[in-house]
Motif scaffolding. Structure first.
Motif, PDB file in Angstrom:
ATOM      1  N   TYR A  32       0.869  -1.296  -0.062  1.00  0.00           N
ATOM      2  CA  TYR A  32      -0.033  -0.019  -0.171  1.00  0.00           C
ATOM      3  C   TYR A  32       0.959   1.203   0.048  1.00  0.00           C
ATOM      4  CZ  TYR A  32      -4.376  -2.564   1.018  1.00  0.00           C
ATOM      5  OH  TYR A  32      -5.491  -3.348   0.945  1.00  0.00           O
ATOM      6  N   ASN A  96      -4.211   6.904   5.208  1.00  0.00           N
ATOM      7  CA  ASN A  96      -5.138   5.968   4.465  1.00  0.00           C
ATOM      8  C   ASN A  96      -4.536   4.335   4.541  1.00  0.00           C
ATOM      9  OD1 ASN A  96      -7.388   7.726   4.541  1.00  0.00           O
ATOM     10  ND2 ASN A  96      -7.216   7.887   2.365  1.00  0.00           N
ATOM     11  N   SER A  97      -3.289   4.440   4.035  1.00  0.00           N
ATOM     12  CA  SER A  97      -2.775   3.284   3.886  1.00  0.00           C
ATOM     13  C   SER A  97      -2.336   2.340   5.264  1.00  0.00           C
ATOM     14  CB  SER A  97      -1.420   3.487   3.142  1.00  0.00           C
ATOM     15  OG  SER A  97      -1.426   3.567   1.597  1.00  0.00           O
ATOM     16  N   GLY A 100      -5.263   1.029   6.197  1.00  0.00           N
ATOM     17  CA  GLY A 100      -5.674   0.095   5.601  1.00  0.00           C
ATOM     18  C   GLY A 100      -4.854  -1.391   5.831  1.00  0.00           C
ATOM     19  N   PHE A 134     -11.115  -2.375  -1.418  1.00  0.00           N
ATOM     20  CA  PHE A 134     -10.451  -1.956  -0.303  1.00  0.00           C
ATOM     21  C   PHE A 134      -8.981  -1.296  -0.836  1.00  0.00           C
ATOM     22  CE2 PHE A 134      -7.959  -3.335   3.287  1.00  0.00           C
ATOM     23  CZ  PHE A 134      -8.970  -2.911   4.471  1.00  0.00           C
ATOM     24  N   TRP A 135      -8.421  -2.238  -1.760  1.00  0.00           N
ATOM     25  CA  TRP A 135      -6.994  -1.735  -2.138  1.00  0.00           C
ATOM     26  C   TRP A 135      -7.092  -0.282  -2.850  1.00  0.00           C
ATOM     27  CZ3 TRP A 135      -2.507  -4.727  -3.249  1.00  0.00           C
ATOM     28  CH2 TRP A 135      -1.405  -4.104  -4.175  1.00  0.00           C
ATOM     29  N   TRP A 137      -9.128   2.526  -2.497  1.00  0.00           N
ATOM     30  CA  TRP A 137      -9.279   3.530  -1.531  1.00  0.00           C
ATOM     31  C   TRP A 137      -8.222   3.565  -0.637  1.00  0.00           C
ATOM     32  CZ3 TRP A 137     -12.079   6.883  -3.683  1.00  0.00           C
ATOM     33  CH2 TRP A 137     -13.199   6.541  -4.360  1.00  0.00           C
ATOM     34  N   ASN A 138      -7.502   2.406  -0.111  1.00  0.00           N
ATOM     35  CA  ASN A 138      -6.545   2.606   0.945  1.00  0.00           C
ATOM     36  C   ASN A 138      -5.218   3.063   0.266  1.00  0.00           C
ATOM     37  OD1 ASN A 138      -7.431   1.696   3.680  1.00  0.00           O
ATOM     38  ND2 ASN A 138      -8.266  -0.122   2.391  1.00  0.00           N
ATOM     39  N   TYR A 144     -13.002   7.063   3.395  1.00  0.00           N
ATOM     40  CA  TYR A 144     -13.552   5.859   3.415  1.00  0.00           C
ATOM     41  C   TYR A 144     -12.747   5.101   4.056  1.00  0.00           C
ATOM     42  CZ  TYR A 144     -16.487   7.554  -0.459  1.00  0.00           C
ATOM     43  OH  TYR A 144     -17.287   8.455  -1.358  1.00  0.00           O
ATOM     44  N   PRO A 145     -11.226   4.801   4.151  1.00  0.00           N
ATOM     45  CA  PRO A 145     -10.420   3.898   4.929  1.00  0.00           C
ATOM     46  C   PRO A 145     -10.749   3.983   6.340  1.00  0.00           C
ATOM     47  CG  PRO A 145      -9.231   4.609   3.160  1.00  0.00           C
ATOM     48  CD  PRO A 145     -10.623   5.681   3.254  1.00  0.00           C
ATOM     49  N   PHE A 149     -11.989   0.919   8.706  1.00  0.00           N
ATOM     50  CA  PHE A 149     -11.253   0.595   9.629  1.00  0.00           C
ATOM     51  C   PHE A 149     -12.092   0.178  11.102  1.00  0.00           C
ATOM     52  CE2 PHE A 149      -8.913   1.467  13.394  1.00  0.00           C
ATOM     53  CZ  PHE A 149      -7.924   0.491  13.515  1.00  0.00           C
TER      54      PHE A 149
END
Length: 265
Positions: A32, A96-97, A100, A134-135, A137-138, A144-145, A149
């Motif tokens: 990520y 965000n990552s 994630g 998921f991938w 947006w993160n 959103y993440p 979470f």
């Protein structure tokens, strides 16, 4: 003394759980953080600009993502104090990552606790990490993440409730789910629509308590969620937007991206 049916989440697969958990999280973190997009979401770019230029009051005016901009301002400002000068868009992207790969880790623990299978838990976590949405947006810039979470944290707490044998602990878990759900809403407000499903899950997730106790846990969740969500929203509305009555509050609450009212006709 608090007791569970198991000796804890490490009851099965104890020697390998932590190495597998850490390995999966490190793998996803590297992917990520190393493969972050350069094609940024438009909303995220707008909120990044707000973090760099807007007043503190303005940052609390976005009802649909109440904590998103203040979180960005806090991290961006802390980095500035440390002499690390980066654009807010990169702060949000890394944030965000991090959410994630932490979410993947919590999800792995939830599946492991539910199935007692380390292999299945690892595969499920990797499956989540590599799903498109998921991938996508993160590694991007959006709120959103944060929402996802804290919803994963709700799932983890629900799974933990299955094994609880002490009534007090069952009630505490209900309250914690309410808190996590409110935090999810502060990153994307429409998550509040999940409240009926979460309350029902708390009531039916186990048969070890009578219906009255399970209903009480659901009510505790509902009260905690309502207070933790709406008290900060009301304070933010008054502080940032001079909202003075219910009509103005409902209009502010329903504002869309960057407080632009939705155009439905």
């Amino acid at each position: 003394m608090l007791t569970d049916k198991t000796t804890g989440i490490f009851a099965a697969g104890k020697p390998l759980l932590m190495p597998v958990l850490i390995s999966v999280m490190v793998l996803i973190a590297l992917l990520y953080l190393g493969l972050g997009t350069a094609n940024y979401n438009g909303d995220g770019l707008g909120y990044s600009n707000q973090v760099e230029t807007a007043s503190n009051a303005k940052l609390w005016s976005f009802s649909a993502r109440l904590l998103y901009c203040p979180t960005g301002r806090l991290i961006h400002g802390a980095l500035g104090v440390l002499g690390i000068n980066v654009r807010a868009v990169y702060v949000f992207q890394v944030f965000n990552s991090v959410l994630g790969f932490l979410g993947v880790g919590v999800f792995l623990l939830a599946v492991f606790r539910l199935t007692r299978s380390l292999k299945l838990a690892a595969l499920a976590a990797l499956g989540l990490a590599f799903t498109f949405n998921f991938w996508f947006w993160n590694i991007n810039v959006t709120s959103y993440p944060g929402n996802i979470f804290f919803l994963i944290c709700c799932i983890f707490m629900l799974v933990k409730m299955i094994d609880v044998t002490e009534r007090k602990k069952y009630f505490i878990y209900g309250a914690l789910i309410g808190l996590f759900h409110a935090l999810a809403c502060f990153y994307w407000l429409t998550a509040l629509l999940l409240a009926p499903s979460i309350a029902l899950g708390i009531i039916i997730i186990t048969s070890d308590f009578n219906f009255k106790n399970r209903l009480t846990a659901g009510i505790i969740y509902g009260i905690t969620f309502t207070v933790c969500l709406f008290v900060p929203l009301i304070i933010a509305a008054v502080y940032s937007s001079d909202v003075s009555n219910f009509s103005e509050f409902s209009e502010w609450l329903s504002s869309a991206s960057q407080n632009k009212p939705p155009r439905l006709s």
